[in-house]
Design an enzyme around this catalytic site. Structure first.
Site, PDB file in Angstrom:
ATOM      1  N   ALA A 103      29.270  42.474  49.284  1.00 25.03           N
ATOM      2  CA  ALA A 103      28.287  41.841  50.160  1.00 25.03           C
ATOM      3  C   ALA A 103      28.531  40.337  50.141  1.00 25.03           C
ATOM      4  O   ALA A 103      29.158  39.813  49.210  1.00 25.03           O
ATOM      5  CB  ALA A 103      26.880  42.167  49.671  1.00 25.03           C
ATOM      6  N   GLY A 116      29.964  45.937  47.406  1.00 23.17           N
ATOM      7  CA  GLY A 116      29.738  46.626  48.676  1.00 23.17           C
ATOM      8  C   GLY A 116      31.025  47.144  49.306  1.00 23.17           C
ATOM      9  O   GLY A 116      30.995  48.103  50.080  1.00 23.17           O
ATOM     10  N   GLU A 130      31.609  50.367  47.688  1.00 24.57           N
ATOM     11  CA  GLU A 130      30.560  51.275  48.178  1.00 24.57           C
ATOM     12  C   GLU A 130      30.835  51.722  49.610  1.00 24.57           C
ATOM     13  O   GLU A 130      30.589  52.876  49.967  1.00 24.57           O
ATOM     14  CB  GLU A 130      29.194  50.573  48.062  1.00 24.57           C
ATOM     15  CG  GLU A 130      28.812  50.330  46.606  1.00 24.57           C
ATOM     16  CD  GLU A 130      27.654  49.362  46.450  1.00 24.57           C
ATOM     17  OE1 GLU A 130      27.809  48.186  46.846  1.00 24.57           O
ATOM     18  OE2 GLU A 130      26.594  49.771  45.954  1.00 24.57           O
ATOM     19  N   GLU A 145      28.655  43.580  40.417  1.00 25.42           N
ATOM     20  CA  GLU A 145      27.357  42.962  40.692  1.00 25.42           C
ATOM     21  C   GLU A 145      26.660  42.468  39.426  1.00 25.42           C
ATOM     22  O   GLU A 145      25.896  41.498  39.459  1.00 25.42           O
ATOM     23  CB  GLU A 145      26.443  43.956  41.428  1.00 25.42           C
ATOM     24  CG  GLU A 145      26.852  44.244  42.863  1.00 25.42           C
ATOM     25  CD  GLU A 145      27.804  45.413  43.005  1.00 25.42           C
ATOM     26  OE1 GLU A 145      28.425  45.809  41.991  1.00 25.42           O
ATOM     27  OE2 GLU A 145      27.930  45.934  44.132  1.00 25.42           O
TER      28      GLU A 145
HETATM   29  N1  CAA Z   1      30.893  36.854  49.358  1.00 31.34           N
HETATM   30  C1  CAA Z   1      31.143  35.679  49.955  1.00 31.34           C
HETATM   31  N2  CAA Z   1      32.332  35.041  49.863  1.00 31.34           N
HETATM   32  C2  CAA Z   1      33.299  35.622  49.133  1.00 31.34           C
HETATM   33  C3  CAA Z   1      33.108  36.858  48.476  1.00 31.34           C
HETATM   34  C4  CAA Z   1      31.843  37.488  48.623  1.00 31.34           C
HETATM   35  N3  CAA Z   1      31.566  38.681  48.068  1.00 31.34           N
HETATM   36  N4  CAA Z   1      34.250  37.164  47.822  1.00 31.34           N
HETATM   37  C5  CAA Z   1      35.121  36.182  48.054  1.00 31.34           C
HETATM   38  N5  CAA Z   1      34.567  35.244  48.853  1.00 31.34           N
HETATM   39  C6  CAA Z   1      35.173  34.008  49.347  1.00 31.34           C
HETATM   40  C7  CAA Z   1      35.319  32.993  48.241  1.00 31.34           C
HETATM   41  O1  CAA Z   1      34.095  32.300  48.040  1.00 31.34           O
HETATM   42  C8  CAA Z   1      36.422  32.109  48.766  1.00 31.34           C
HETATM   43  O2  CAA Z   1      35.875  31.274  49.757  1.00 31.34           O
HETATM   44  P1  CAA Z   1      36.278  29.679  49.767  1.00 31.34           P
HETATM   45  O3  CAA Z   1      37.762  29.691  50.016  1.00 31.34           O
HETATM   46  O4  CAA Z   1      35.471  29.149  50.899  1.00 31.34           O
HETATM   47  O5  CAA Z   1      35.923  29.155  48.429  1.00 31.34           O
HETATM   48  C9  CAA Z   1      37.330  33.114  49.490  1.00 31.34           C
HETATM   49  O6  CAA Z   1      36.520  34.263  49.740  1.00 31.34           O
HETATM   50  C10 CAA Z   1      38.515  33.537  48.643  1.00 31.34           C
HETATM   51  O7  CAA Z   1      38.036  34.012  47.386  1.00 31.34           O
HETATM   52  P2  CAA Z   1      38.528  33.433  45.975  1.00 31.34           P
HETATM   53  O8  CAA Z   1      38.980  32.017  46.114  1.00 31.34           O
HETATM   54  O9  CAA Z   1      37.459  33.704  44.975  1.00 31.34           O
HETATM   55  O10 CAA Z   1      39.810  34.351  45.731  1.00 31.34           O
HETATM   56  P3  CAA Z   1      40.427  34.806  44.328  1.00 31.34           P
HETATM   57  O11 CAA Z   1      41.711  35.469  44.655  1.00 31.34           O
HETATM   58  O12 CAA Z   1      40.420  33.671  43.364  1.00 31.34           O
HETATM   59  O13 CAA Z   1      39.385  35.891  43.758  1.00 31.34           O
HETATM   60  C11 CAA Z   1      37.949  37.819  43.887  1.00 31.34           C
HETATM   61  C12 CAA Z   1      39.205  37.098  44.435  1.00 31.34           C
HETATM   62  C13 CAA Z   1      38.180  38.268  42.439  1.00 31.34           C
HETATM   63  C14 CAA Z   1      37.718  39.045  44.765  1.00 31.34           C
HETATM   64  C15 CAA Z   1      36.740  36.868  43.947  1.00 31.34           C
HETATM   65  O14 CAA Z   1      36.660  36.317  45.252  1.00 31.34           O
HETATM   66  C16 CAA Z   1      35.427  37.529  43.646  1.00 31.34           C
HETATM   67  O15 CAA Z   1      35.129  37.768  42.502  1.00 31.34           O
HETATM   68  N6  CAA Z   1      34.598  37.783  44.688  1.00 31.34           N
HETATM   69  C17 CAA Z   1      33.278  38.329  44.534  1.00 31.34           C
HETATM   70  C18 CAA Z   1      33.289  39.788  44.173  1.00 31.34           C
HETATM   71  C19 CAA Z   1      31.872  40.282  43.945  1.00 31.34           C
HETATM   72  O16 CAA Z   1      31.178  39.831  43.074  1.00 31.34           O
HETATM   73  N7  CAA Z   1      31.446  41.241  44.777  1.00 31.34           N
HETATM   74  C20 CAA Z   1      30.123  41.805  44.695  1.00 31.34           C
HETATM   75  C21 CAA Z   1      29.238  41.144  45.703  1.00 31.34           C
HETATM   76  S1  CAA Z   1      27.530  41.618  45.534  1.00 31.34           S
HETATM   77  C22 CAA Z   1      27.408  43.126  46.303  1.00 31.34           C
HETATM   78  O17 CAA Z   1      28.359  43.644  46.846  1.00 31.34           O
HETATM   79  C23 CAA Z   1      26.028  43.729  46.296  1.00 31.34           C
HETATM   80  C24 CAA Z   1      25.950  45.106  46.827  1.00 31.34           C
HETATM   81  O18 CAA Z   1      26.419  46.064  46.233  1.00 31.34           O
HETATM   82  C25 CAA Z   1      25.219  45.335  48.060  1.00 31.34           C
END
Ligand code: CAA
Length: 258
Positions: free
Chosen positions: A66, A109, A112, A132
């Site tokens: 998400a 998500g 999921e 999460e």
């Molecule tokens: N939401 C918004 N933006 C996101 C994102 C997310 N879930 N995942 C990545 N991005 C964005 C980053 O902020 C970054 O943007 P900027 O360049 O503007 O800073 C861009 O995508 C590239 O990401 P990274 O620089 O972080 O890339 P990386 O290769 O260093 O890392 C990653 C990759 C490990 C996937 C890391 O991006 C990450 O940990 N992302 C989040 C994963 C996460 O926590 N997902 C769960 C979300 S909550 C959810 O999903 C709730 C639910 O069940 C409903």
């Protein structure tokens, strides 16, 4: 042709492909993306010329979850009010088979969403996880329910409580994915699989999907009843007559509905 901003749709013969397209955010599932995805999928589901739908992302990410940045300032009441996340119902209810073709990250998500599909094909570079817990929340699109059903309680608890990622090999061993293929071949294999499904008689395909869904949602005896009634009902279709006659006559079946 509908104008979408966060997805790209295309059709090829009887196969529709929906590509998540927010590369700047690793396909994070914004409200717009979810609304567009569910609406595009519903449109394909209603189209009798479409027999299977592929949902895919980019090479680097299927979807990284998400949209965290859109959730920063939300409060309990906002999330509870339900307006925060558009409904996934359309995707979950439809009877056209869906294939998730996962390359790169399928997190939160994203994982999921893959689990809402009937088949998960993974590139050998795929990484699955429910991270999460690291954000102070828990999975919100079905992860705590579908993951244990897919991989068992102990594997699921390991993923949800630690937030760690699983590579494609572990995901296949755990039963989270249908098949792992070399990343470069992922889309080709997804298309071949979708074409194969789309070549089958549609009434039987939809009955099979419905019965498989009942396996997730009901007791064994209820599920067996769903199967039995659907099995009998298919004897009212021309495709059953044709399929069985063609077998007996040692010829290729010419199905009407596909
Ligand atoms: N939401 C918004 N933006 C996101 C994102 C997310 N879930 N995942 C990545 N991005 C964005 C980053 O902020 C970054 O943007 P900027 O360049 O503007 O800073 C861009 O995508 C590239 O990401 P990274 O620089 O972080 O890339 P990386 O290769 O260093 O890392 C990653 C990759 C490990 C996937 C890391 O991006 C990450 O940990 N992302 C989040 C994963 C996460 O926590 N997902 C769960 C979300 S909550 C959810 O999903 C709730 C639910 O069940 C409903």
């Amino acid at each position: 042709q509908t104008e979408y901003t966060a997805i790209i749709t295309e059709t090829h013969g009887r196969v529709a492909t929906i590509t998540l397209n927010r590369p700047e955010a690793l396909n994070a599932l914004s409200n717009t993306l979810i609304t567009e995805l569910v609406s595009a999928a519903a449109g394909f589901d209603a189209d009798p010329n479409i027999g299977a739908i592929i949902i895919t992302g980019s090479e680097r990410a299927f979807a990284a979850g998400a949209d965290i940045k859109a959730m920063l300032d939300l409060e309990y009441a906002d999330v509870l009010a339900g307006g925060v996340f558009p409904s996934w119902d359309g995707l979950e209810r439809m009877l056209t088979p869906t294939i998730a073709a996962v390359s790169g990250f399928a997190l939160g998500g994203g994982c999921e969403l893959a689990m809402m599909c009937d088949i998960i094909l993974a590139g050998d570079n795929a990484k699955f996880g429910q991270p999460e817990i690291n954000l102070g929340v828990i999975p919100g699109f079905g992860g705590t329910q579908r993951l244990p059903r897919a991989i068992g309680k102990y594997k699921a608890a390991d993923m949800v409580l630690t937030g760690r990622m699983m590579d494609a090999e572990e995901a296949e061993r755990s039963g989270l994915v249908s098949r792992v293929v070399p990343a470069a071949e992922l889309l080709d294999v997804a298309k071949q699989t979708a074409e194969l499904i789309a070549s089958k008689p549609l009434p039987a395909v939809k009955a099979a999907k419905n019965a498989l869904q009942a396996a997730e949602e009901s007791s064994l005896s209820e599920g067996l009843r769903v199967e039995q009634i659907a099995f009998a009902a298919l004897f009212a279709t021309e495709d059953q007559t044709e399929g069985m006659r063609a077998f007996a006559e040692k010829r290729e079946a010419n199905f009407k509905h596909r």
